[in-house]
Scaffold this motif. Structure first.
Motif, PDB file in Angstrom:
ATOM      1  N   TRP A   1       5.540   1.610  -5.273  1.00  0.00           N
ATOM      2  CA  TRP A   1       4.975   2.045  -6.863  1.00  0.00           C
ATOM      3  C   TRP A   1       5.186   2.955  -7.849  1.00  0.00           C
ATOM      4  O   TRP A   1       5.366   2.701  -8.966  1.00  0.00           O
ATOM      5  CB  TRP A   1       3.336   1.609  -6.357  1.00  0.00           C
TER       6      TRP A   1
ATOM      7  N   LYS B   1       2.664   4.537  -1.605  1.00  0.00           N
ATOM      8  CA  LYS B   1       2.251   4.548  -2.827  1.00  0.00           C
ATOM      9  C   LYS B   1       3.080   5.338  -3.540  1.00  0.00           C
ATOM     10  O   LYS B   1       3.549   4.836  -5.057  1.00  0.00           O
ATOM     11  CB  LYS B   1       1.482   5.996  -3.033  1.00  0.00           C
TER      12      LYS B   1
ATOM     13  N   LEU C   1      -4.643   5.508  -3.836  1.00  0.00           N
ATOM     14  CA  LEU C   1      -3.851   4.981  -4.684  1.00  0.00           C
ATOM     15  C   LEU C   1      -4.228   3.619  -5.835  1.00  0.00           C
ATOM     16  O   LEU C   1      -3.407   3.836  -6.744  1.00  0.00           O
ATOM     17  CB  LEU C   1      -2.816   4.076  -3.051  1.00  0.00           C
ATOM     18  N   MET C   2      -5.461   3.161  -4.921  1.00  0.00           N
ATOM     19  CA  MET C   2      -5.689   2.672  -6.696  1.00  0.00           C
ATOM     20  C   MET C   2      -6.273   3.682  -7.641  1.00  0.00           C
ATOM     21  O   MET C   2      -5.957   3.285  -8.874  1.00  0.00           O
ATOM     22  CB  MET C   2      -7.172   2.068  -6.100  1.00  0.00           C
TER      23      MET C   2
ATOM     24  N   GLN D   1      -4.564  -6.270  -1.029  1.00  0.00           N
ATOM     25  CA  GLN D   1      -4.752  -5.453   0.144  1.00  0.00           C
ATOM     26  C   GLN D   1      -6.031  -5.083   0.737  1.00  0.00           C
ATOM     27  O   GLN D   1      -6.217  -4.477   1.824  1.00  0.00           O
ATOM     28  CB  GLN D   1      -3.943  -4.727  -0.127  1.00  0.00           C
ATOM     29  N   ARG D   2      -6.758  -4.432   0.220  1.00  0.00           N
ATOM     30  CA  ARG D   2      -8.168  -3.504   0.278  1.00  0.00           C
ATOM     31  C   ARG D   2      -9.113  -5.188   0.806  1.00  0.00           C
ATOM     32  O   ARG D   2      -9.479  -4.355   1.528  1.00  0.00           O
ATOM     33  CB  ARG D   2      -9.052  -3.897  -1.455  1.00  0.00           C
TER      34      ARG D   2
ATOM     35  N   ALA E   1       0.484  -1.620   0.175  1.00  0.00           N
ATOM     36  CA  ALA E   1      -0.061  -0.239   0.066  1.00  0.00           C
ATOM     37  C   ALA E   1       0.872   1.421  -0.231  1.00  0.00           C
ATOM     38  O   ALA E   1       0.364   2.194   0.428  1.00  0.00           O
ATOM     39  CB  ALA E   1      -0.994   0.465   1.098  1.00  0.00           C
TER      40      ALA E   1
ATOM     41  N   THR F   1      -2.785  -4.395  -4.905  1.00  0.00           N
ATOM     42  CA  THR F   1      -4.170  -3.307  -4.207  1.00  0.00           C
ATOM     43  C   THR F   1      -5.007  -3.813  -3.873  1.00  0.00           C
ATOM     44  O   THR F   1      -5.442  -3.454  -2.965  1.00  0.00           O
ATOM     45  CB  THR F   1      -3.966  -1.609  -4.843  1.00  0.00           C
TER      46      THR F   1
ATOM     47  N   LEU G   1      -5.760   2.938   0.651  1.00  0.00           N
ATOM     48  CA  LEU G   1      -5.404   2.714  -0.296  1.00  0.00           C
ATOM     49  C   LEU G   1      -6.141   2.960  -1.888  1.00  0.00           C
ATOM     50  O   LEU G   1      -5.939   2.522  -3.157  1.00  0.00           O
ATOM     51  CB  LEU G   1      -5.767   0.992   0.331  1.00  0.00           C
TER      52      LEU G   1
END
Length: 764
Positions: free
Chosen positions: A547, A544, A601-602, A582-583, A542, A579, A598
């Motif tokens: 990534w 940012k 981030l998505m 992770q959600r 998660a 992700t 999150l």
């Protein structure tokens, strides 16, 4: 309705005639003013009137009054000396009337009360320009009345109480009323930090004023004994009926009767006795301070000693920490208030002692105690060096007692901050640099007991700084020494995104620099890919910035022709898969802020993927369709180099955008990921075709059918392209999705949209 509006308009006749007679407005301008006021009056007579309608009317009246004052100032000197007439205060009275009508409709709106209070304050400050002191007093009385009503309507709004107390102290010069207001507020809201701080500040300020008055009267402060005897003060108290001179006539609140904190022990005998003694002192001093004997001076100093030494403020502090016992920041702020006043060393020591006794195991509190004395030492003072050495000694003593990672982190952070602050003083900078080196070495001796992720990162910063200052003549290259430290740190703390980011950033820099002293196998492409996919992003999915670092590197390799577009796309969809997993994990988490972060981030990754597809070279007509997202696991993605003849020269040519690649990209995301509203917003910005835009709007509305914004954006788009029949259907669907509870809100928003269609936008 019309009768009421007509009544309000008739009340303006005398004012309008006065404005015309004085030459401030022409007849045409007055007609415009009447039309505007009529429009606003009818708006206020609707069955449902929101706060904005009142504020627009108020803003218009304030602008008219500002124009009137400007024109009045431009008149001749003779006319400026005319007596005050109706038009000088009628607009202010009208604005006050509008505020009163607004508060009848919306008494629950605390912001409206605060705006009303600020307006009256502003008008009172303008009175000296108008030249009417009676009007100033009227505004003060009105302000007191408004404060009383506002507090009654919002007894749990600490800002109301604080502003009311400030009004009594600064405007009415009534310290007793200010004290009473804050005490009543604390009975209702005993856990409000801002109230306690302001009350503590008030008591300190009153003591400071008394000290200043004594100095003016020539009373020797040295007669005050060192320690206050509160018992003797209590024995000598004279029983008098205290007069409540508060101008804010606040009624008894129901909430006070139900409060569990009715007995707030802050109105002490020392305070009352000090005020009585001071009054007697002033009466005697009025006849001349020379008539006072030394014995009389010493006796009165003894009587007021407890109050002047801060006994009342100390009682307030003790009550405050009982109400809020677990907040270190609260006590630090109270200590900063004490530092603003003179002769407060005793009270400061009381605060520091309480922090030490209540936060023995708290590293942040112990660090604050070690360096608290530096707050009163200027950086240009000769005492700074001794103060810094004393702080370092305090830290070393504390580390012997509290040898844990948090305490070492505070110590190294202190050393680093002062090393940077003393950059212009070479000796001090070298002193702190040596202390940091010694601390890092001591931490390295017992990493298991003394190191945490934050401290590891701070030590890495210091290692990098020292490496730049030293010659690279060691057997190990400076870069490798730092990389070895970070490798060990990421192994110890694998969930630290900051440590992974620092380590991978250094490896990427070494990978790009052929002259780097890092061995090639340490920073090779395959090793970097494995570190990213199998370790860093697996441990911190998660993050940012991780990534972004990874995708920047992948896109850079694509721009050099080292990997294919499908390879980059597989990396993006691997990110979506990670992700998404992770959600599911965070859905069961107790951390309420984790899931929104999150989702952010998505949205960021989806928009980044879309922008990358939009910027593909023209020869990449479209991306490959994604068949199954399960095949796009990040660790299993293809890492083979692209077997094509593309070169950096022929791969950087771009135009306005690759529409075909864009469409394939958003189709892939909509089928195999969880698209967000921000993603669809970016798609709509890029997509040129109207039919595709309609499809995107439909998909955006399905993300969350209860969200009003995508529906309004869809309706604005359909109205813009004149698809009225489809807009009617969409409106019916949206109204059904809103339900009965939000039907009126949606209808109001849609009507505003029809008048201002350009302001509708698809936002999350």
């Amino acid at each position: 309705m019309a009768e009421v509006v007509q009544y309000h308009l008739e009340q303006m006749v005398d004012e309008l005639e006065d404005l015309e007679q004085r030459g401030l407005f022409s007849k045409a301008e007055l007609k415009t003013i009447v039309k505007k006021r009529t429009k606003y009056e009818y708006a206020l007579r609707r069955r449902r009137v929101n706060r904005a309608a009142f504020l627009q009317y108020i803003e218009y009246e304030i602008n008219v009054d500002a124009l009137r004052r400007q024109r009045k100032q431009r008149l001749s000197g003779a006319k400026r000396r005319e007596k005050t007439t109706l038009s000088d205060f009628s607009i202010t009275q009208r604005v006050i009337s509008i505020f009163e009508r607004a508060l009848v409709k919306h008494p629950e709106d605390s912001m409206l009360w605060l705006q009303y209070i600020e307006f009256i304050k502003a008008r009172r400050r303008m009175v000296p320009d108008i030249g009417d002191e009676e009007e100033s007093q009227g505004h003060s009385r009105l302000l007191s009345s408004v404060f009383a009503r506002a507090i009654t309507a919002h007894p749990y709004e600490s800002q109301m109480w604080i502003k009311a107390a400030a009004h009594e102290l600064d405007i009415n010069a009534n310290s007793s009323a200010a004290r009473i207001l804050l005490q009543r507020a604390l009975r209702l809201i005993p856990d409000d930090q801002r109230l306690w701080i302001e009350y503590f500040r008030l008591e300190m300020l009153l003591v400071e004023k008394i000290k200043a008055r004594r100095r003016v009267l020539g009373i020797d402060q040295s007669a005050v004994v060192a320690e206050p005897d509160t018992a003797s003060v209590a024995e000598n108290i004279e029983t008098e009926a205290s007069e409540n001179s508060a101008f804010i006539d606040l009624p008894q609140l129901d909430e006070e009767e139900n409060s569990k904190h009715n007995e707030l022990q802050v109105d002490t005998v020392e305070e009352r006795f000090a005020e009585q003694a001071l009054a007697r002192l002033d009466r005697k001093a009025a006849t001349g301070t020379s008539n006072l004997s030394e014995d009389e001076r010493a006796a009165m100093a003894q009587q007021t000693n407890a109050y002047l030494q801060g006994a009342v403020a100390q009682v307030v502090y003790e009550q405050a920490i009982k109400a809020i016992p677990a907040s270190l920041e609260f006590r630090q702020e109270l200590a900063s208030v004490v530092a603003m006043f003179s002769d407060t060393e005793r009270l400061r020591q009381v605060i520091l002692t309480s922090i030490h006794s209540d936060f023995k195991e708290d590293a942040q509190a112990r660090a604050y105690l070690c360096s608290a004395h530096l707050a009163s030492v200027p950086t240009t003072s000769p005492e700074l060096v001794d103060g810094l050495q004393s702080a370092v000694s305090n830290f070393k003593t504390t580390l012997e007692e509290l040898d844990n990672p948090d305490m070492w982190t505070e110590y190294v952070r202190f050393l680093t901050q002062w090393r940077d602050a003393c950059a212009s003083m070479e000796s001090l900078r070298a002193y702190f640099g040596a202390l940091i080196d010694r601390a890092v070495a001591q931490i390295g001796e017992q990493k298991n007991a003394r190191l945490n992720a934050e401290l590891a990162l701070i030590c890495a910063d210091n290692i990098q700084t020292r490496m730049k200052q030293q010659n690279a003549g060691d057997a190990d290259a400076p870069e490798m020494r730092l990389l070895n430290w970070l490798a060990d740190a990421t192994q110890r703390f694998p969930t630290s995104a900051d440590l992974w980011h620092r380590r991978l950033s250094l490896l990427l820099a070494a990978n790009a620099d052929s002259a780097a002293s890092v061995p090639a196998n340490v920073a090779s492409d395959s090793r970097l890919d494995g570190l990213f996919t199998n370790q860093a992003l697996a441990q911190v999915p998660a993050s940012k910035k991780l990534w972004n670092l990874f995708l920047d590197w992948i896109e850079q390799r694509f721009s050099k022709g080292l990997v294919s577009a499908d390879h980059v796309q597989s990396r993006y969809f691997g990110a979506f898969a990670r992700t998404t997993q992770q959600r599911s994990v965070l859905a069961l988490s107790t951390d309420e802020s984790a899931l929104p972060k999150l989702h952010e981030l998505m949205a960021h990754l989806q928009i980044r993927y879309l922008d990358w597809a939009w910027g593909l070279p023209l020869k990449c007509k479209q991306l490959s369709a994604i068949g199954d997202i399960s095949l796009m696991a990040l660790a299993d993605a293809d890492v083979e180099e692209e077997e094509s003849s593309s070169t950096p020269e022929n791969s950087v040519e771009k135009r306005t955008g690759n529409v075909e690649a864009l469409r394939q990209a958003y189709h892939n995301v909509s089928r195999h990921a969880f698209p967000t509203l921000l993603f669809y917003k970016r798609c709509l910005e890029r997509e040129p075709d109207m039919k595709n835009k309609i499809m995107l709007h439909e998909m955006a509305c399905r993300v969350d059918e209860s969200d009003m914004k995508p529906w309004l954006a869809y309706l604005a788009f359909l109205n813009k392209i004149k698809e009225l029949s489809q807009a009617s259907t969409v409106y019916w669907r949206a109204a059904k999705a809103m339900g009965d509870s939000r039907q009126l809100e949606f209808e109001t928003a849609y009507q505003n949209l029809l008048h201002k269609p350009t302001k509708a936008a698809l936002t999350s």
